[in-house]
Scaffold this motif. Structure first.
Motif, PDB file in Angstrom:
ATOM      1  N   ILE A 155       0.747  -1.149   0.010  1.00  0.00           N
ATOM      2  CA  ILE A 155      -0.072   0.027  -0.099  1.00  0.00           C
ATOM      3  C   ILE A 155       0.800   1.277   0.054  1.00  0.00           C
ATOM      4  O   ILE A 155       1.761   1.335   0.895  1.00  0.00           O
ATOM      5  N   GLU A 156       0.692   2.098  -0.919  1.00  0.00           N
ATOM      6  CA  GLU A 156       1.509   3.479  -1.062  1.00  0.00           C
ATOM      7  C   GLU A 156       0.575   4.882  -0.863  1.00  0.00           C
ATOM      8  O   GLU A 156       0.999   5.634  -0.269  1.00  0.00           O
ATOM      9  N   ILE A 157      -0.905   4.370  -1.000  1.00  0.00           N
ATOM     10  CA  ILE A 157      -1.563   5.641  -0.800  1.00  0.00           C
ATOM     11  C   ILE A 157      -2.687   5.138   0.380  1.00  0.00           C
ATOM     12  O   ILE A 157      -3.382   4.119   0.297  1.00  0.00           O
ATOM     13  N   LEU A 158      -2.707   6.060   1.303  1.00  0.00           N
ATOM     14  CA  LEU A 158      -3.905   5.854   2.688  1.00  0.00           C
ATOM     15  C   LEU A 158      -4.898   6.953   2.471  1.00  0.00           C
ATOM     16  O   LEU A 158      -4.792   8.057   2.233  1.00  0.00           O
ATOM     17  N   GLU A 159      -6.110   6.606   2.472  1.00  0.00           N
ATOM     18  CA  GLU A 159      -7.489   7.341   2.419  1.00  0.00           C
ATOM     19  C   GLU A 159      -8.042   7.225   3.698  1.00  0.00           C
ATOM     20  O   GLU A 159      -8.359   6.136   3.978  1.00  0.00           O
ATOM     21  N   ILE A 160      -8.223   8.377   4.374  1.00  0.00           N
ATOM     22  CA  ILE A 160      -8.894   8.160   5.647  1.00  0.00           C
ATOM     23  C   ILE A 160     -10.282   9.458   5.563  1.00  0.00           C
ATOM     24  O   ILE A 160      -9.985  10.310   4.381  1.00  0.00           O
ATOM     25  N   GLU A 161     -11.154   9.502   6.346  1.00  0.00           N
ATOM     26  CA  GLU A 161     -12.361  10.361   6.455  1.00  0.00           C
ATOM     27  C   GLU A 161     -12.068  11.170   7.700  1.00  0.00           C
ATOM     28  O   GLU A 161     -12.644  10.619   8.835  1.00  0.00           O
ATOM     29  N   THR A 162     -11.615  12.377   7.611  1.00  0.00           N
ATOM     30  CA  THR A 162     -10.892  13.156   8.850  1.00  0.00           C
ATOM     31  C   THR A 162     -12.535  13.723   9.461  1.00  0.00           C
ATOM     32  O   THR A 162     -12.295  14.241  10.716  1.00  0.00           O
ATOM     33  N   CYS A 163     -13.393  14.011   8.764  1.00  0.00           N
ATOM     34  CA  CYS A 163     -14.762  14.428   8.945  1.00  0.00           C
ATOM     35  C   CYS A 163     -15.602  13.888   8.438  1.00  0.00           C
ATOM     36  O   CYS A 163     -15.401  13.563   7.282  1.00  0.00           O
ATOM     37  N   THR A 164     -16.820  13.958   8.455  1.00  0.00           N
ATOM     38  CA  THR A 164     -17.940  13.430   7.823  1.00  0.00           C
ATOM     39  C   THR A 164     -18.805  14.354   7.432  1.00  0.00           C
ATOM     40  O   THR A 164     -19.991  13.905   6.519  1.00  0.00           O
ATOM     41  N   HIS A 165     -18.736  15.657   7.299  1.00  0.00           N
ATOM     42  CA  HIS A 165     -19.799  16.362   6.778  1.00  0.00           C
ATOM     43  C   HIS A 165     -19.114  17.363   5.428  1.00  0.00           C
ATOM     44  O   HIS A 165     -17.840  17.321   5.234  1.00  0.00           O
ATOM     45  N   CYS A 166     -19.922  17.935   4.805  1.00  0.00           N
ATOM     46  CA  CYS A 166     -19.442  18.598   3.814  1.00  0.00           C
ATOM     47  C   CYS A 166     -20.481  19.617   3.371  1.00  0.00           C
ATOM     48  O   CYS A 166     -21.544  19.940   4.001  1.00  0.00           O
ATOM     49  N   ASN A 167     -19.883  20.790   2.710  1.00  0.00           N
ATOM     50  CA  ASN A 167     -20.584  22.088   2.447  1.00  0.00           C
ATOM     51  C   ASN A 167     -21.243  21.923   1.190  1.00  0.00           C
ATOM     52  O   ASN A 167     -21.700  23.463   0.987  1.00  0.00           O
ATOM     53  N   CYS A 219     -23.909  17.610  -3.665  1.00  0.00           N
ATOM     54  CA  CYS A 219     -23.585  17.679  -5.058  1.00  0.00           C
ATOM     55  C   CYS A 219     -24.610  16.525  -5.592  1.00  0.00           C
ATOM     56  O   CYS A 219     -24.729  15.620  -4.994  1.00  0.00           O
ATOM     57  N   LEU A 220     -25.259  16.575  -6.778  1.00  0.00           N
ATOM     58  CA  LEU A 220     -26.169  15.728  -7.382  1.00  0.00           C
ATOM     59  C   LEU A 220     -25.687  14.297  -7.666  1.00  0.00           C
ATOM     60  O   LEU A 220     -26.256  13.263  -7.347  1.00  0.00           O
ATOM     61  N   TYR A 221     -24.349  14.069  -8.032  1.00  0.00           N
ATOM     62  CA  TYR A 221     -23.710  13.102  -8.171  1.00  0.00           C
ATOM     63  C   TYR A 221     -23.024  12.385  -6.968  1.00  0.00           C
ATOM     64  O   TYR A 221     -22.392  11.373  -6.791  1.00  0.00           O
ATOM     65  N   CYS A 222     -23.089  12.848  -5.662  1.00  0.00           N
ATOM     66  CA  CYS A 222     -22.476  12.371  -4.446  1.00  0.00           C
ATOM     67  C   CYS A 222     -23.857  11.907  -3.579  1.00  0.00           C
ATOM     68  O   CYS A 222     -24.809  12.373  -3.573  1.00  0.00           O
ATOM     69  N   PRO A 223     -23.378  10.673  -2.852  1.00  0.00           N
ATOM     70  CA  PRO A 223     -24.631  10.154  -2.024  1.00  0.00           C
ATOM     71  C   PRO A 223     -24.817  11.207  -0.718  1.00  0.00           C
ATOM     72  O   PRO A 223     -25.926  10.724  -0.357  1.00  0.00           O
ATOM     73  N   VAL A 224     -24.118  12.029  -0.462  1.00  0.00           N
ATOM     74  CA  VAL A 224     -24.227  13.117   0.537  1.00  0.00           C
ATOM     75  C   VAL A 224     -25.615  14.000   0.320  1.00  0.00           C
ATOM     76  O   VAL A 224     -26.297  14.292   1.246  1.00  0.00           O
ATOM     77  N   SER A 225     -25.655  13.948  -1.228  1.00  0.00           N
ATOM     78  CA  SER A 225     -26.998  14.791  -1.420  1.00  0.00           C
ATOM     79  C   SER A 225     -28.410  13.938  -1.191  1.00  0.00           C
ATOM     80  O   SER A 225     -29.492  14.684  -0.739  1.00  0.00           O
ATOM     81  N   ALA A 279      -4.794  10.665   2.018  1.00  0.00           N
ATOM     82  CA  ALA A 279      -5.952  11.802   1.623  1.00  0.00           C
ATOM     83  C   ALA A 279      -6.817  11.719   2.802  1.00  0.00           C
ATOM     84  O   ALA A 279      -7.066  10.864   3.452  1.00  0.00           O
ATOM     85  N   PHE A 280      -7.435  12.937   2.847  1.00  0.00           N
ATOM     86  CA  PHE A 280      -8.284  13.236   4.072  1.00  0.00           C
ATOM     87  C   PHE A 280      -9.825  13.140   3.711  1.00  0.00           C
ATOM     88  O   PHE A 280     -10.389  13.336   4.457  1.00  0.00           O
ATOM     89  N   ASN A 281     -10.117  12.681   2.465  1.00  0.00           N
ATOM     90  CA  ASN A 281     -11.519  12.792   1.907  1.00  0.00           C
ATOM     91  C   ASN A 281     -12.214  11.380   1.537  1.00  0.00           C
ATOM     92  O   ASN A 281     -11.483  10.361   1.187  1.00  0.00           O
ATOM     93  N   PHE A 282     -13.360  11.385   1.717  1.00  0.00           N
ATOM     94  CA  PHE A 282     -14.318  10.135   1.307  1.00  0.00           C
ATOM     95  C   PHE A 282     -15.473  10.744   0.784  1.00  0.00           C
ATOM     96  O   PHE A 282     -15.489  11.395  -0.309  1.00  0.00           O
ATOM     97  N   TYR A 283     -16.483  11.076   1.429  1.00  0.00           N
ATOM     98  CA  TYR A 283     -17.800  11.544   1.216  1.00  0.00           C
ATOM     99  C   TYR A 283     -17.875  13.004   2.020  1.00  0.00           C
ATOM    100  O   TYR A 283     -18.750  13.387   2.593  1.00  0.00           O
ATOM    101  N   ASN A 284     -16.629  13.768   2.021  1.00  0.00           N
ATOM    102  CA  ASN A 284     -16.875  14.840   3.090  1.00  0.00           C
ATOM    103  C   ASN A 284     -16.013  15.841   2.257  1.00  0.00           C
ATOM    104  O   ASN A 284     -15.273  15.788   1.246  1.00  0.00           O
ATOM    105  N   GLU A 285     -15.698  17.293   3.097  1.00  0.00           N
ATOM    106  CA  GLU A 285     -15.064  18.278   2.360  1.00  0.00           C
ATOM    107  C   GLU A 285     -13.927  18.472   3.625  1.00  0.00           C
ATOM    108  O   GLU A 285     -14.204  18.952   4.686  1.00  0.00           O
ATOM    109  N   PRO A 286     -12.636  18.180   3.381  1.00  0.00           N
ATOM    110  CA  PRO A 286     -11.544  18.027   4.365  1.00  0.00           C
ATOM    111  C   PRO A 286     -11.141  19.603   4.940  1.00  0.00           C
ATOM    112  O   PRO A 286     -10.702  19.540   5.999  1.00  0.00           O
ATOM    113  N   THR A 287     -11.561  20.338   4.317  1.00  0.00           N
ATOM    114  CA  THR A 287     -10.911  22.009   4.578  1.00  0.00           C
ATOM    115  C   THR A 287     -11.967  22.272   5.686  1.00  0.00           C
ATOM    116  O   THR A 287     -11.520  23.411   6.018  1.00  0.00           O
ATOM    117  N   ILE A 288     -13.018  21.954   6.011  1.00  0.00           N
ATOM    118  CA  ILE A 288     -13.883  22.365   7.037  1.00  0.00           C
ATOM    119  C   ILE A 288     -13.728  21.672   8.185  1.00  0.00           C
ATOM    120  O   ILE A 288     -14.433  21.830   9.319  1.00  0.00           O
TER     121      ILE A 288
END
Length: 213
Positions: free
Chosen positions: A80-92, A95-101, A132-141
């Motif tokens: 494994i060379e790339i690690l993906e985590i979700e640092t927060c679960t919320h998004c601002n 998007c119609l193409y995202c399950p968050v909608s 990476a800090f994202n999954f279905y979220n926005e890492p900068t918030i």
């Protein structure tokens, strides 16, 4: 101290009962005895206990081929060379193409204690190059975004930042530049047409995103 063995989690059993090892990208031909050992070792087992059940030479062959791993190798023996985590679960955005909608998650944030543990294990792995800090979220918030960047800058692991750029303000931009953590940055901008952007994202942040980019 007793050593424990466990079947590698990186194995794929083919229809012909051969084993494809994701760690080595090799197809390994196994016999019934080897298959029985791997099945017996699906859950951790003491090495001495395994010796009572099976031939030592066959066990050593499985260890040499990395089909059986010692317990302390289960985390470190990876490609494994790339690690993906979700640092927060919320998004601002919504998007119609995202399950968050359709099904937004409850807003939760990864603690710094857990984040530090993840980084510690990633460094111990020795092969992970980016995170990476994202999954279905926005890492900068994420309220710990700046703190996480500073912590990451103390490692050799780089950040692959996926962001919609709405909250990527000047303070965060300067932090990313000065900390030298970025390996790449990817902007989620579905359209450069304001009306289409707002319809697709459910957000009025078009100008902010464009300015920040």
């Amino acid at each position: 101290m007793q050593k424990h063995l466990q079947t590698s989690p990186f194995l794929v059993l083919t229809q012909g009962k051969d084993i494809y090892n994701l760690l080595s990208s090799n197809l390994v031909e196994i016999n019934d005895a080897m298959f029985s050992i791997l099945k017996q070792s699906k859950n951790r087992i003491q090495y001495d206990e395994l010796l009572k059940l099976f031939d030592e030479n066959i066990i050593k062959i499985l260890i040499d081929k990395k089909l059986l791993l010692f317990e302390d190798e289960l985390w470190t023996t990876t490609n494994i060379e790339i690690l993906e985590i979700e640092t927060c679960t919320h998004c601002n955005r919504r998007c119609l193409y995202c399950p968050v909608s359709l099904a937004p998650k409850e807003a939760k944030t990864m603690s710094m204690e857990l984040f530090n543990l993840v980084l510690l294990r990633a460094e111990k792995n020795g092969k992970i190059k980016t995170i990476a800090f994202n999954f279905y979220n926005e890492p900068t918030i994420d309220r710990y975004f700046e703190e996480r960047i500073l912590k990451l800058s103390q490692t050799n692991i780089k950040l692959s930042l996926h962001t919609n750029a709405i909250e990527l303000d000047q303070k965060k931009i300067e932090l990313l530049k000065n900390s030298n953590v970025l390996s790449a940055i990817y902007f989620n901008i579905p359209s450069i047409n304001k009306e289409v952007f707002e319809r697709m994202t459910g957000s009025l942040g078009f100008e902010k995103a464009m300015d920040n980019i």
